[in-house]
Each structure stands twice: as C-alpha cells, then as structure tokens.
Design an enzyme around this catalytic site. Structure first.
Site, short mmCIF file in Angstrom:
data_model
loop_
_atom_site.label_atom_id
_atom_site.label_comp_id
_atom_site.label_asym_id
_atom_site.label_seq_id
_atom_site.Cartn_x
_atom_site.Cartn_y
_atom_site.Cartn_z
N SER A 210 -9.56 2.15 2.70
CA SER A 210 -8.83 3.29 1.84
C SER A 210 -8.23 2.64 1.31
O SER A 210 -7.40 2.75 0.29
CB SER A 210 -8.21 4.20 3.25
OG SER A 210 -7.07 3.01 3.62
N SER B 176 -10.05 0.16 6.80
CA SER B 176 -9.79 -0.02 5.71
C SER B 176 -9.09 -0.97 4.92
O SER B 176 -8.49 -1.19 3.97
CB SER B 176 -9.05 1.65 5.89
OG SER B 176 -9.13 2.34 6.05
N LYS C 280 0.92 -0.72 -0.06
CA LYS C 280 -0.16 0.00 -0.62
C LYS C 280 0.53 1.25 -0.23
O LYS C 280 2.11 1.60 0.68
CB LYS C 280 -0.85 -0.23 1.51
CG LYS C 280 -1.98 1.31 1.15
CD LYS C 280 -2.95 1.84 2.37
CE LYS C 280 -4.23 1.64 2.35
NZ LYS C 280 -4.70 2.01 3.95
#
Length: 495
Positions: free
Chosen positions: A158, A182, A78
């Site tokens: 997210s 998330s 990420k």
C-alpha cells in the site's frame, strides 16, 4: 551541488555537517522535483510552508552543532500517519477534510530530530491493496517503465506513493507502513530499500489502524545505510502504544560492517512456488551465492506451515480491519452522507459508510465481519489464529537451530501495469503478498533489497527475514547483500 534531491540521507547529512549545502537548499530542490512530478501522483498533500520553516530551523540547529542524524533531511510522510493540522485521510473518502489535532509518535520523533516534512504521500485506501489502485486520490504511478513501453506501472502497495517518491528522487526518504508486505513489496517494485521492523519496535500511536496485530511502520530509503539512519529515529518505546516494546534502540548505522562471515542464512524450500518466474528463481539463487561469497553459510530450511499463511492472513487482517473501521460512522469526524427527510441514525451510518469506503475496503470489512460472526468465529478466526501460532513457531525453530537470517524473493514478479490485475479476481492481487505475509504473522523484521533487473529492465528485490529485535544484524546482512549486488539502476525520467 546540483540535483540535491538525488542525494541519499547519509550523503546529505554529511554535506550538511560540512557546510557544503543547507537544509533550505535541499528542501527547495525536493519541492521543485515534487512540483514537476504530478504525473506520478505520489504527493497528495504538499506542505511547502511547513517544509521551509522546518528547514530553516534545522539549519540553525546544525550551526549550533548539536544536530541528530536526520536533522535537515527532507522526507515524505505516508498519508496513514496523522500529522497535526495537515490532512490525514488514509487515502479514503470517509476521512475527507480530517485534519488531526495531534501528531503520530513516529512523525513527531522525526520532526523532533529535525527531519523536514515535504508533504503526505499517496497509498491504497486504509493500506488495503498491493498496487495503489484503491486510493481516493487516484493511482500512484511508478517512475519505472518496461523497455520502450509507455504503459503506466504500479509502484506497489500500500505504500505506493512513498516508493514512487523515493525512487523518483522527490524526497530523500519516506515513511511507510507494512501489514502484509506494504513496505517491502513496493520497495522491491521500485528498486529501493524498505524495512519492516519487529512488531512493537515502532509506535503505532497516531497511525490509522488497519490490522492492529500486524501493522508496523518503517522507513523506505535509497539504500541500506539510509534505512539504518532513519529507522533509529523512528524506533523507541511509547507509553501511548500498549504494544510498543520497552527496549533500547541501538545505533543501527554503526552496526553496518558488511562482515557476515560465519552467519547462517536459511533458504526455505516452501518458498519455491509453482509457476515462479525463472528470473525470480535465478535472482534468489544468485543472492544466496553472493552471501556465500561474503562468508555466510547457506543452509536449506523448512517452514512447513508457509502454505497456510495467505489464507490465515486474509482471515485475521480483515477481521481486525472490520473492528477498527467500525469507528468511521459519520458522527464525530470525517465525511457524513447527505441524509433524506426522515432518515435516522442507522441510515446515516449506512449511507456514510457506503459512500465513504471504496470497494476493496468494503470487501474486507464484509469478510472480517463474516469471520467474526457468531457461527463462524471458531471455524475461521480462531483457526486462523492457531495457524498463526504454528507459523511463528516454524520461525522460532529455525532461529533456535542457529540460523541468523532467511533469504527469500520479495515478490513473485516484477511490477505490473496499472489495471492489469482486474478487480474481477481479487485473489490474484492477494497472491502478491505470498512471500511477505508470514513475516507480519510472526511479528519478525524483514527487509527488501534491490538485487537486479528483469529482462524488461524492471527492478527485482530480495527479502531477508531476521530474528526478533535484531534489526541491526539484519541490516548488516542486507548491507553485505547490497554491496555484492551492486544495484545502481535508476528509472529514466519521463514525467
């Protein structure tokens, strides 16, 4: 073996050990899949050179016979994790051009274990969002579609890029972070497994901060066994992070027996929301029946302060964000706005932050600054902290009464279309976190397991919440649920 990118971590690891496949072959298969999947916008910084270099090194290590479980396995990282010499932007314009001189502890541990980094994954800006629509790179897109409808869907947020990449088999697994859901919400939206460990289990050092008392890294994988394998590598004490727990990391994979006889599973009555879709209600009831059939005892429980969780979260998280994001000022790193003649340092701060932060980040910084301001600190921030303590106590009381895990829905709906939740009403978007934020406020481990499809053919997930530091036990319960649910659906390839 063809379609090597479709393997999970455990299958790929076993094939590598038997010499049926090499890490280079696995990596090349993933790199090819990534290059063909630009329509998903999941990978935003590709690192094929680093990937192949690490894959070759991993093959040598495997030949030597001393390779850990993650050695040679291609994964995505990420964009919130700092990776040395590779752009790490947290999907924000304000960190344009930032290439850290250091590696985050979690990505370093994965690299040390021989995992292969394929590149950086899309996300909501500074991890603020539930749909991956606040990214400077543009929307990440789910590989799933509704029936015969071509409308692009959100992979959740997210960690949307991570979820999309794992669900579409662009990588074998990915790192995510979870501040209010998330990891778990995008995992539920895309039919994969995601676990948020206990706060302090994974180091936060080198992970761009959103809300420091809530943020926690975790793995996003194709199944529960893979989550256990990857989580073990990501965990461990880190002296560089003062909130990192000095606890031994068990072999989570060895704890996956699937035997949950005699375990007590709590069903919280407060999670039965008005207007909850019938499909989610049914899935939840079916999940409880599956666990009961596997030998668990299902008990009704009460978490009375649940209704205050979202308001408390949306005071605490923005407060911490406004404080953490004060460092982005255009002085030391990242973007600096063009200044006019006669502009001073104040104008530089104002212009840089106005240009560099997107609307959602600006909104949260402003809320956070407001609730921390002199006249409102007690009315909002301190009150929210007291509510947080009550929410934590609710869970402590339930676990003290002998409950081993808590079963809830992971999300209030299946994935929705990109652009369907408009910016006009951000609260509508915030309600997506209704089942997940309590877990962050209480610092507990939570895992989302895919458990079924809705009538439009989209995945739905169930969430299990565990006792602090007992991720192994939680994963074993998730493993029993996964075996009972038998979820094997994959998105049809359209990209």
């Amino acid at each position: 073996m063809s379609d090597l990118n479709k393997l999970g971590l455990a299958e790929a690891r076993d094939a590598l050990r038997k010499g049926e496949v090499t890490s280079v072959e696995l990596t090349e298969s993933c790199l090819k899949a990534i290059d063909e999947a630009d329509a998903l916008n999941a990978f935003v910084h590709k690192t094929p050179e680093i990937a192949l270099e690490r894959a070759k090194a991993a093959d040598e290590r495997i030949k030597g016979g001393d390779a850990p479980s993650m050695c040679g396995l291609p994964i995505g990282i990420k964009d919130l994790f700092c990776t040395k010499g590779v752009p790490s932007q947290a999907a924000s314009k304000i960190l344009e051009g930032f290439k850290p001189e250091y590696e985050s502890t979690v990505s370093q541990q994965l690299a040390d274990a021989g995992a292969v980094m394929l590149g950086k994954l899309n996300m909501d800006e500074f991890a603020m969002g539930s749909s991956n629509e606040t990214s400077v790179y543009g929307n990440a897109v789910s590989p799933w579609r509704r029936g015969n409808d071509d409308a692009p869907l959100t992979p959740g947020g997210s960690s949307g890029g991570s979820a999309s990449a794992v669900a579409a088999d662009l990588c074998l697994a990915a790192t995510g972070t979870d501040t209010g859901g998330s990891i778990r919400q995008p995992a539920a939206f895309t039919g994969i497994t995601g676990i948020k460990p206990t706060y302090g289990r994974c180091s936060r050092w080198g992970v761009v901060a959103f809300a420091s008392s809530l943020d926690q890294a975790g793995p996003m994988t194709k199944n529960v066994r893979d989550a256990a394998i990857m989580l073990e590598t990501m965990c461990g004490h880190d002296p560089k992070d003062s909130t990192s727990a000095e606890l031994a990391v068990p072999n989570f994979e060895a704890m996956l027996t699937g035997d949950i006889k005699g375990k007590k599973i709590g069903i919280p009555k407060e999670y039965r929301m008005d207007g909850m879709p019938a499909e989610i209600e049914k899935l939840w009831a079916d999940g409880a029946e599956m666990l009961k059939a596997a030998g668990a005892e299902i008990v009704d429980i009460s978490l009375p302060h649940t209704k205050y969780a979202l308001p408390a979260y949306y005071v605490i998280a923005p407060a911490e964000a406004s404080s953490n994001l004060a460092r982005y000022d255009g002085v030391r790193y990242g973007r600096r706005a063009q200044l006019a003649q006669g502009d001073g340092i104040t104008e530089m701060y104002e212009k840089t932050r106005a240009e560099g932060f997107g609307h959602e980040v600006q909104r949260r910084v402003m809320i956070g600054t407001y609730v921390l301001s002199a006249g409102f600190y007690d009315a909002y921030y301190n009150r929210a902290r007291r509510v947080r303590t009550l929410i934590k106590k609710d869970f402590e009381d339930v676990f003290a009464a002998g409950v081993d895990a808590i079963l809830t829905p992971a999300t209030p709906s299946a994935s929705f279309g990109l652009g369907e939740m408009t910016e006009a009403d951000p609260v509508q978007m915030y309600l997506n976190d209704v089942f997940t934020v309590t877990v962050n406020l209480a610092g507990l481990p939570g895992v989302s397991v895919p458990a079924g499809l809705d009538k439009q053919g989209l995945p739905l997930g169930l969430q299990l919440i565990g006792r602090p530091w007992e991720e192994g036990d939680l994963l074993n319960t998730a493993y029993a649920l996964e075996n009972a649910a038998g979820f094997v659906a994959k998105p049809g390839k359209w990209w």
